[in-house]
Design a protein around this motif. Structure first.
Motif, PDB file in Angstrom:
ATOM      1  N   LYS A 114       0.822  -1.227   0.000  1.00 19.26           N
ATOM      2  CA  LYS A 114       0.000   0.000   0.000  1.00 19.26           C
ATOM      3  C   LYS A 114       0.852   1.272   0.000  1.00 19.26           C
ATOM      4  N   THR A 115       2.081   1.147  -0.468  1.00 21.13           N
ATOM      5  CA  THR A 115       2.995   2.297  -0.449  1.00 21.13           C
ATOM      6  C   THR A 115       2.399   3.549  -1.100  1.00 21.13           C
ATOM      7  N   THR A 116       1.783   3.369  -2.261  1.00 19.12           N
ATOM      8  CA  THR A 116       1.288   4.554  -2.983  1.00 19.12           C
ATOM      9  C   THR A 116       0.232   5.280  -2.156  1.00 19.12           C
ATOM     10  N   ASN A 117      -0.637   4.526  -1.489  1.00 18.62           N
ATOM     11  CA  ASN A 117      -1.635   5.167  -0.611  1.00 18.62           C
ATOM     12  C   ASN A 117      -0.944   5.989   0.472  1.00 18.62           C
ATOM     13  N   ALA A 118       0.110   5.407   1.075  1.00 18.24           N
ATOM     14  CA  ALA A 118       0.816   6.101   2.160  1.00 18.24           C
ATOM     15  C   ALA A 118       1.457   7.390   1.638  1.00 18.24           C
ATOM     16  N   LEU A 119       1.990   7.333   0.428  1.00 16.86           N
ATOM     17  CA  LEU A 119       2.640   8.526  -0.123  1.00 16.86           C
ATOM     18  C   LEU A 119       1.617   9.614  -0.459  1.00 16.86           C
ATOM     19  N   PHE A 120       0.460   9.206  -0.961  1.00 15.03           N
ATOM     20  CA  PHE A 120      -0.608  10.199  -1.181  1.00 15.03           C
ATOM     21  C   PHE A 120      -1.009  10.837   0.150  1.00 15.03           C
ATOM     22  N   ALA A 121      -1.138   9.999   1.187  1.00 14.51           N
ATOM     23  CA  ALA A 121      -1.531  10.532   2.501  1.00 14.51           C
ATOM     24  C   ALA A 121      -0.456  11.484   3.031  1.00 14.51           C
ATOM     25  N   ALA A 122       0.800  11.138   2.790  1.00 14.70           N
ATOM     26  CA  ALA A 122       1.896  12.006   3.240  1.00 14.70           C
ATOM     27  C   ALA A 122       1.811  13.362   2.531  1.00 14.70           C
ATOM     28  N   ALA A 123       1.516  13.323   1.246  1.00 16.65           N
ATOM     29  CA  ALA A 123       1.419  14.574   0.481  1.00 16.65           C
ATOM     30  C   ALA A 123       0.296  15.450   1.025  1.00 16.65           C
ATOM     31  N   VAL A 124      -0.830  14.814   1.377  1.00 13.71           N
ATOM     32  CA  VAL A 124      -1.973  15.569   1.913  1.00 13.71           C
ATOM     33  C   VAL A 124      -1.609  16.187   3.271  1.00 13.71           C
TER      34      VAL A 124
ATOM     35  N   LEU B 242       0.663   7.872 -14.367  1.00 14.69           N
ATOM     36  CA  LEU B 242      -0.394   7.524 -15.330  1.00 14.69           C
ATOM     37  C   LEU B 242      -1.765   7.384 -14.682  1.00 14.69           C
ATOM     38  N   GLY B 243      -1.908   7.680 -13.404  1.00 13.11           N
ATOM     39  CA  GLY B 243      -3.190   7.470 -12.716  1.00 13.11           C
ATOM     40  C   GLY B 243      -3.146   6.157 -11.962  1.00 13.11           C
ATOM     41  N   ARG B 244      -3.969   6.062 -10.900  1.00 12.45           N
ATOM     42  CA  ARG B 244      -3.920   4.898 -10.014  1.00 12.45           C
ATOM     43  C   ARG B 244      -4.110   3.595 -10.795  1.00 12.45           C
ATOM     44  N   GLY B 245      -3.337   2.615 -10.415  1.00 12.48           N
ATOM     45  CA  GLY B 245      -3.414   1.314 -11.091  1.00 12.48           C
ATOM     46  C   GLY B 245      -2.709   1.302 -12.441  1.00 12.48           C
ATOM     47  N   GLY B 246      -1.951   2.373 -12.747  1.00 13.72           N
ATOM     48  CA  GLY B 246      -1.419   2.561 -14.096  1.00 13.72           C
ATOM     49  C   GLY B 246      -0.250   1.663 -14.486  1.00 13.72           C
ATOM     50  N   SER B 247       0.256   0.858 -13.541  1.00 13.76           N
ATOM     51  CA  SER B 247       1.406   0.009 -13.905  1.00 13.76           C
ATOM     52  C   SER B 247       1.064  -1.001 -14.998  1.00 13.76           C
ATOM     53  N   ASP B 248      -0.179  -1.465 -15.019  1.00 14.24           N
ATOM     54  CA  ASP B 248      -0.590  -2.400 -16.078  1.00 14.24           C
ATOM     55  C   ASP B 248      -0.396  -1.741 -17.444  1.00 14.24           C
TER      56      ASP B 248
ATOM     57  N   ALA C 113       5.885  13.796  -8.189  1.00 17.02           N
ATOM     58  CA  ALA C 113       7.283  13.542  -7.795  1.00 17.02           C
ATOM     59  C   ALA C 113       7.321  12.792  -6.466  1.00 17.02           C
ATOM     60  N   ILE C 114       6.354  13.086  -5.589  1.00 21.66           N
ATOM     61  CA  ILE C 114       6.300  12.408  -4.282  1.00 21.66           C
ATOM     62  C   ILE C 114       5.850  10.948  -4.451  1.00 21.66           C
ATOM     63  N   VAL C 115       4.706  10.746  -5.102  1.00 23.36           N
ATOM     64  CA  VAL C 115       4.141   9.380  -5.111  1.00 23.36           C
ATOM     65  C   VAL C 115       4.965   8.407  -5.973  1.00 23.36           C
ATOM     66  N   ALA C 116       5.712   8.934  -6.932  1.00 26.29           N
ATOM     67  CA  ALA C 116       6.545   8.053  -7.779  1.00 26.29           C
ATOM     68  C   ALA C 116       7.644   7.365  -6.974  1.00 26.29           C
ATOM     69  N   HIS C 117       7.902   7.865  -5.762  1.00 23.40           N
ATOM     70  CA  HIS C 117       8.942   7.225  -4.953  1.00 23.40           C
ATOM     71  C   HIS C 117       8.622   5.769  -4.632  1.00 23.40           C
ATOM     72  N   GLY C 118       7.352   5.420  -4.587  1.00 21.00           N
ATOM     73  CA  GLY C 118       6.994   4.033  -4.271  1.00 21.00           C
ATOM     74  C   GLY C 118       7.618   3.064  -5.262  1.00 21.00           C
TER      75      GLY C 118
END
Ligand code: ADP
Ligand code: ASP
Ligand code: MG
Length: 468
Positions: free
Chosen positions: A41-51, A203-209, A119-124
């Motif tokens: 759930k790293t990306t969620n945590a990084l979004f929360a950190a940004a908020v 690319l938006g949430r779930g965008g790795s696919d 730039a923040i959330v890409a750290h995951g």
């Protein structure tokens, strides 16, 4: 060459990462490029950190962002040793320092731009790929950690960037393909891209696919493998319908339709690059590699499946019913109605019309009050919130005998508020109150997938025909 994409749960901790490495090692002769999501759930945590940073709460932001790094560092300590551990740790620390500077800057200014958020959330993904690359190297595989920002070129719509496919093709041919043909394993970030100016995008949430098929298209991969936590695409979301069954083969159009209507297993944009490059996409279970999997085969087009392929649901959505306050038969009425939608940037999903009224579904955050004001004098607008679209998808569905009868009988007392059928060959949609969605899914699933014949005949549902 193949692309192997692993999702967040597939790389959530040391044990899972070891499994990922095993799978990559066993696919070594196929020249894999590995596209990795952020761990768990790293990306969620990084979004929360940004908020939190935007609120000015630097302490909370650093704490929230510290968790994923601690997770990655813990996995590194468990998986790596000697110089591999030392190099990985210092790379992770460097990224963490950068992340902290970004979060402190946001907290100081109390301003979070979409560009900084990316730039923040890409750290995951930057953490997870650093770790996997180190692990593969430790196993003696020649491995190159390629920064997706160098080749996954996008526009600058931060948070929902559009990939620039011609440029990606050229860059990936220069920067990625030669490594693979030279016998190196490539590890790169999913979800993350970069602009011409070098800014980080996502690319938006779930965008790795989507990253995986974009890379697959660019390098002309023979297959794109999406490794996740289910045995392929199932006949329904197993969280809603525990009896969901694996699907052996699907057409790209079926898969795209399912993804568009909420089947989270694939990001909605994933299929398009693969179809255009005629690359099969397989969906597989990381922890059960020998089990069932789904092949989305670009050779399947326009055939008739002869049954429903799968169900999906998406909600909440809002249903708007516009009733004309003008005369019957007034021409230009619909044009005026949807002109207002266009001006307000409201996108419509499903639609049903009657003589003097039109119902449609819109996203829950659509500006419906502004719409009602814009239509005053032409139409009265009724609003029903918290609805869910339930869809049955399958090639040639429209020609299926007794389809509507069976679906309506299966729904029983659940009365759909809007039905859409025939807009294309492969989609039958119902809108129900969100509270009824799970029951609707289960009852439809029982009707179309749990009859005795299907249970006995085909635990794995196969497509009937493969064209040229
Ligand atoms: P990843 O992190 O690997 O990208 P996701 O959570 O994004 O994984 O997607 C996998 C999840 O999608 C499954 O665990 C399942 O809950 C959900 N899902 C929704 N619809 C379907 C479906 N039709 N078939 C399989 N999984 C589905
Ligand atoms: N890590 C990103 C997310 O959680 C992208 C992905 O996993 O596909 O949305
Ligand atoms: Mg996903």
């Amino acid at each position: 060459m193949i692309v192997m994409k692993f999702g967040g749960s597939s790389c959530a901790n040391a044990t899972r990462l070891r499994q990922v490495a095993d799978l990559v090692v066993s696919a070594r002769n196929l020249r894999p490029a590995v596209v990795l999501s952020a761990m768990g759930k790293t990306t969620n945590a990084l979004f929360a950190a940004a908020v939190a940073a935007e609120r000015g709460d630097a302490d909370a932001a650093l704490r929230l962002a510290g968790e994923p790094l601690a997770n990655a560092a813990e996995a590194a300590a468990e998986l790596l040793s000697g110089p591999h551990l030392a190099t990985c740790k210092s790379a992770l620390q460097q990224m963490q320092d950068e992340l902290q500077v970004l979060l402190r800057g946001v907290a100081l200014l109390r301003e979070l731009t979409p560009r900084t958020r990316d730039a923040i959330v890409a750290h995951g993904e930057r953490f997870s790929t650093t770790l996997l690359a180190a692990l593969l190297r430790q196993r003696g595989l020649p491995t190159r950690h390629v920064d997706a920002r160098t080749f996954l070129r996008t526009d600058d719509r931060f948070g929902a960037a559009t990939p620039l496919r011609a440029e990606i093709a050229q860059l990936a041919r220069e920067l990625v393909a030669p490594l693979l043909t030279g016998g190196e394993i490539v590890v790169t970030q999913g979800y993350v891209g970069g602009t011409r100016e070098g800014h980080t995008t996502t690319l938006g949430r779930g965008g790795s696919d989507w990253s995986a098929t974009l890379l697959g298209e660019a390098i002309g991969a023979e297959e794109v493998q999406i490794w996740t936590d289910v045995e392929g695409v199932l006949t329904a979301d197993p969280r809603f319908v525990p009896a969901a069954l694996p699907i052996a083969t699907m057409s790209p159009a079926e898969a795209a339709e399912l993804a568009a209507f909420g089947a989270k297993v694939l990001h909605p944009a994933t299929i398009q690059p693969a179809v255009e490059a005629r690359i099969p996409v397989t969906v597989r279970h990381t922890q059960r590699p020998e089990g069932n999997f789904t092949t989305i085969d670009p050779r399947i087009t326009g055939h008739s499946r002869g049954s429903v392929a799968a169900l999906a649901c998406r909600g909440p959505v809002t249903v708007l019913t516009m009733t004309s306050t003008r005369m019957l038969n007034a021409s230009g009425y619909l044009a005026r109605l949807f002109g207002a939608f266009g001006q307000l940037g409201i996108s419509v999903d499903l639609i049903a019309t009657a003589e003097v009224s039109v119902s449609c579904t819109v996203e829950p955050d659509a500006p419906v009050e502004a719409l009602a004001a814009a239509l005053a004098g032409h139409a009265r607008v009724e609003v029903a919130t918290d609805r869910t679209i339930v869809v049955a998808v399958g090639e040639g569905l429209r020609r299926l005998p007794r389809l509507l009868e069976r679906a309506c009988r299966a729904l029983g007392d659940l009365t759909p508020e809007l039905v859409s059928f025939g807009g294309n060959e492969r989609n039958l949609s119902f809108v129900v109150p969100s509270a009824d969605a799970q029951q609707a899914m289960q009852q439809l699933h029982a009707e179309f997938f749990e009859t005795a014949a299907l249970r006995d005949g085909s635990a794995v549902v196969a497509s009937s025909e493969i064209g040229s």
